[in-house]
Design a protein around this motif. Sequence first.
Motif, PDB file in Angstrom:
ATOM      1  N   ALA A 167       0.791  -1.188   0.099  1.00 53.10           N
ATOM      2  CA  ALA A 167       0.017   0.209   0.054  1.00 53.10           C
ATOM      3  C   ALA A 167       0.906   1.211   0.056  1.00 53.10           C
ATOM      4  CB  ALA A 167      -0.617  -0.039   1.263  1.00 53.10           C
ATOM      5  N   PHE A 168       2.060   1.253   0.705  1.00 51.82           N
ATOM      6  CA  PHE A 168       2.921   2.343   0.726  1.00 51.82           C
ATOM      7  C   PHE A 168       3.504   2.791  -0.470  1.00 51.82           C
ATOM      8  CE2 PHE A 168       7.271   3.502   1.258  1.00 51.82           C
ATOM      9  CZ  PHE A 168       7.295   4.807   1.802  1.00 51.82           C
ATOM     10  N   ALA A 169       3.870   1.367  -1.049  1.00 51.67           N
ATOM     11  CA  ALA A 169       4.723   1.623  -2.497  1.00 51.67           C
ATOM     12  C   ALA A 169       3.751   2.198  -3.570  1.00 51.67           C
ATOM     13  CB  ALA A 169       5.222   0.104  -2.815  1.00 51.67           C
ATOM     14  N   GLU A 170       2.359   1.791  -3.441  1.00 54.94           N
ATOM     15  CA  GLU A 170       1.495   2.173  -4.453  1.00 54.94           C
ATOM     16  C   GLU A 170       1.212   3.730  -4.215  1.00 54.94           C
ATOM     17  OE1 GLU A 170      -3.122   1.424  -5.891  1.00 54.94           O
ATOM     18  OE2 GLU A 170      -2.134  -0.085  -4.858  1.00 54.94           O
ATOM     19  N   LEU A 171       1.084   4.183  -3.016  1.00 53.48           N
ATOM     20  CA  LEU A 171       0.923   5.726  -2.629  1.00 53.48           C
ATOM     21  C   LEU A 171       2.204   6.331  -3.261  1.00 53.48           C
ATOM     22  CD1 LEU A 171      -0.591   5.390   1.005  1.00 53.48           C
ATOM     23  CD2 LEU A 171      -1.643   6.177  -1.031  1.00 53.48           C
ATOM     24  N   VAL A 172       3.255   5.874  -2.873  1.00 50.86           N
ATOM     25  CA  VAL A 172       4.476   6.507  -3.557  1.00 50.86           C
ATOM     26  C   VAL A 172       4.472   6.691  -4.934  1.00 50.86           C
ATOM     27  CG1 VAL A 172       7.099   6.560  -3.785  1.00 50.86           C
ATOM     28  CG2 VAL A 172       5.925   6.135  -1.454  1.00 50.86           C
ATOM     29  N   THR A 173       4.106   5.591  -5.646  1.00 47.38           N
ATOM     30  CA  THR A 173       4.235   5.529  -6.945  1.00 47.38           C
ATOM     31  C   THR A 173       3.031   6.359  -7.807  1.00 47.38           C
ATOM     32  OG1 THR A 173       5.184   3.277  -7.162  1.00 47.38           O
ATOM     33  CG2 THR A 173       4.078   3.890  -8.985  1.00 47.38           C
ATOM     34  N   THR A 174       1.891   6.342  -7.297  1.00 46.90           N
ATOM     35  CA  THR A 174       0.587   7.030  -7.787  1.00 46.90           C
ATOM     36  C   THR A 174       0.982   8.540  -7.410  1.00 46.90           C
ATOM     37  OG1 THR A 174      -0.446   6.807  -5.891  1.00 46.90           O
ATOM     38  CG2 THR A 174      -0.724   5.273  -7.746  1.00 46.90           C
ATOM     39  N   SER A 175       1.617   8.887  -6.576  1.00 47.73           N
ATOM     40  CA  SER A 175       2.072  10.265  -6.437  1.00 47.73           C
ATOM     41  C   SER A 175       3.250  10.905  -7.160  1.00 47.73           C
ATOM     42  CB  SER A 175       2.452  10.613  -4.731  1.00 47.73           C
ATOM     43  OG  SER A 175       1.151  10.298  -3.951  1.00 47.73           O
ATOM     44  N   GLY A 176       3.724  10.119  -7.856  1.00 46.20           N
ATOM     45  CA  GLY A 176       4.813  10.536  -8.849  1.00 46.20           C
ATOM     46  C   GLY A 176       6.005  10.302  -8.564  1.00 46.20           C
ATOM     47  N   GLY A 177       6.339   9.454  -7.396  1.00 45.61           N
ATOM     48  CA  GLY A 177       7.415   8.556  -7.156  1.00 45.61           C
ATOM     49  C   GLY A 177       8.481   9.756  -6.464  1.00 45.61           C
ATOM     50  N   GLY A 178       9.797   9.249  -6.512  1.00 47.38           N
ATOM     51  CA  GLY A 178      10.822  10.024  -5.590  1.00 47.38           C
ATOM     52  C   GLY A 178      11.528   9.419  -4.909  1.00 47.38           C
ATOM     53  N   SER A 211       8.319  15.524   1.664  1.00 50.77           N
ATOM     54  CA  SER A 211       7.914  16.308   0.764  1.00 50.77           C
ATOM     55  C   SER A 211       6.292  16.427   1.166  1.00 50.77           C
ATOM     56  CB  SER A 211       8.022  15.931  -0.663  1.00 50.77           C
ATOM     57  OG  SER A 211       7.477  14.841  -0.866  1.00 50.77           O
ATOM     58  N   PRO A 212       5.645  17.560   0.670  1.00 51.80           N
ATOM     59  CA  PRO A 212       4.177  17.736   1.061  1.00 51.80           C
ATOM     60  C   PRO A 212       3.509  16.626   0.568  1.00 51.80           C
ATOM     61  CG  PRO A 212       5.109  19.682   0.415  1.00 51.80           C
ATOM     62  CD  PRO A 212       6.084  18.747  -0.002  1.00 51.80           C
ATOM     63  N   GLY A 213       2.614  16.112   1.295  1.00 54.38           N
ATOM     64  CA  GLY A 213       1.620  14.823   1.019  1.00 54.38           C
ATOM     65  C   GLY A 213       2.267  13.385   0.951  1.00 54.38           C
ATOM     66  N   ALA A 214       3.449  13.339   1.221  1.00 55.62           N
ATOM     67  CA  ALA A 214       4.514  12.061   1.134  1.00 55.62           C
ATOM     68  C   ALA A 214       3.882  11.214   2.392  1.00 55.62           C
ATOM     69  CB  ALA A 214       5.771  12.421   1.115  1.00 55.62           C
ATOM     70  N   PRO A 215       3.965   9.768   2.204  1.00 58.19           N
ATOM     71  CA  PRO A 215       3.349   9.038   3.213  1.00 58.19           C
ATOM     72  C   PRO A 215       4.585   8.506   3.932  1.00 58.19           C
ATOM     73  CG  PRO A 215       3.761   7.854   1.086  1.00 58.19           C
ATOM     74  CD  PRO A 215       4.030   9.110   0.682  1.00 58.19           C
ATOM     75  N   GLY A 242      15.345  -4.056   0.476  1.00 57.29           N
ATOM     76  CA  GLY A 242      15.349  -4.809  -0.677  1.00 57.29           C
ATOM     77  C   GLY A 242      13.917  -5.250  -1.282  1.00 57.29           C
ATOM     78  N   HIS A 243      13.100  -5.459  -0.457  1.00 58.94           N
ATOM     79  CA  HIS A 243      11.694  -5.668  -0.808  1.00 58.94           C
ATOM     80  C   HIS A 243      10.972  -4.451  -1.452  1.00 58.94           C
ATOM     81  CE1 HIS A 243       7.550  -7.460  -0.653  1.00 58.94           C
ATOM     82  NE2 HIS A 243       7.081  -6.538  -0.434  1.00 58.94           N
ATOM     83  N   LEU A 244      11.385  -3.301  -0.925  1.00 58.55           N
ATOM     84  CA  LEU A 244      10.917  -2.084  -1.400  1.00 58.55           C
ATOM     85  C   LEU A 244      11.442  -1.729  -2.879  1.00 58.55           C
ATOM     86  CD1 LEU A 244      10.789   0.116   1.869  1.00 58.55           C
ATOM     87  CD2 LEU A 244       8.953  -0.726   0.619  1.00 58.55           C
ATOM     88  N   ALA A 245      12.537  -1.928  -3.165  1.00 56.91           N
ATOM     89  CA  ALA A 245      13.246  -1.949  -4.265  1.00 56.91           C
ATOM     90  C   ALA A 245      12.594  -2.731  -5.364  1.00 56.91           C
ATOM     91  CB  ALA A 245      14.615  -2.091  -4.133  1.00 56.91           C
ATOM     92  N   ALA A 246      12.378  -3.935  -4.851  1.00 53.42           N
ATOM     93  CA  ALA A 246      11.616  -5.047  -5.799  1.00 53.42           C
ATOM     94  C   ALA A 246      10.216  -4.618  -6.325  1.00 53.42           C
ATOM     95  CB  ALA A 246      11.674  -6.259  -5.303  1.00 53.42           C
ATOM     96  N   LEU A 247       9.611  -3.863  -5.411  1.00 56.11           N
ATOM     97  CA  LEU A 247       8.307  -3.170  -5.749  1.00 56.11           C
ATOM     98  C   LEU A 247       8.343  -1.834  -6.490  1.00 56.11           C
ATOM     99  CD1 LEU A 247       6.459  -3.318  -2.020  1.00 56.11           C
ATOM    100  CD2 LEU A 247       6.097  -4.666  -4.286  1.00 56.11           C
ATOM    101  N   GLY A 248       9.454  -1.512  -6.906  1.00 56.75           N
ATOM    102  CA  GLY A 248       9.821  -0.319  -7.917  1.00 56.75           C
ATOM    103  C   GLY A 248      10.139   0.773  -7.305  1.00 56.75           C
ATOM    104  N   LEU A 249      10.542   1.179  -5.892  1.00 59.65           N
ATOM    105  CA  LEU A 249      10.794   2.113  -5.447  1.00 59.65           C
ATOM    106  C   LEU A 249      12.256   2.777  -5.682  1.00 59.65           C
ATOM    107  CD1 LEU A 249       8.463   2.155  -2.281  1.00 59.65           C
ATOM    108  CD2 LEU A 249       8.115   2.935  -4.366  1.00 59.65           C
TER     109      LEU A 249
END
Length: 217
Positions: free
Chosen positions: A43-54, A143-147, A68-75
């Motif tokens: 859920a966290f990874a999806e929130l970051v990705t849909t907000s534009g990443g970073g 950053s503003p709005g970041a989870p 490592g798991h977060l990296a595998a989720l594309g972060l």
Amino acid sequence: MTAAEPEFLTAARTFYDAVAADYADRYGAALATATWDRAMLAAFAELVTTSGGGPVAELGCGPGRITGHLAALGLDVSGLDLSPRMVDLARAAHPEIPFRVGSLLDLPYGDGELAGIVAWYSIIHTPAGLLPQVFAEFHRTLSPGAPVVLAFQAGEGALRIEDPFGYPAALDFRRRQPAHIETLATEAGLTVTTRLVREPEPDERTPQAYLLAHKVT
């Protein structure tokens, strides 16, 4: 003159430097059977990705299993830990991910630099009186709005572990009341949007809590 390091930081570094290799061996694959852990991280990874990443930071990363798991989720993730030995193991296991040594009390990130923070059982050693400083650092670096997502043992008091894996070290593992952690997050300018407390697994002593919050824009 440089201020003396708080005693709990010295104790935590000594403890985790001592147990690092055994800890990595015992818990390295634990995420594979941790359904709720994976769900909250997804859920966290999806929130970051849909907000534009970073850039995202895992604070208290240990040997890098969650990083490592977060990296595998594309972060775009990096790791931070108080223990130099843990950081060495994380770098060896995940050479493609940047890791560094540091403290939650003084994060080595610029104001608003991070698109997300993961604090996975990393607030459990900080004395209660210093938690507002930790949450202020979370707020400063997001950053503003970041989870931000947190995991911790739910309850009262502290469990003191001595001589882990036979090593001469000791450390307090502080349990937290989810409502109190939510209050501290809110006071720091973070809005909690998701709360989850699950019952302990057979090898756990207490319920486990997860909070997902966002920096107020």
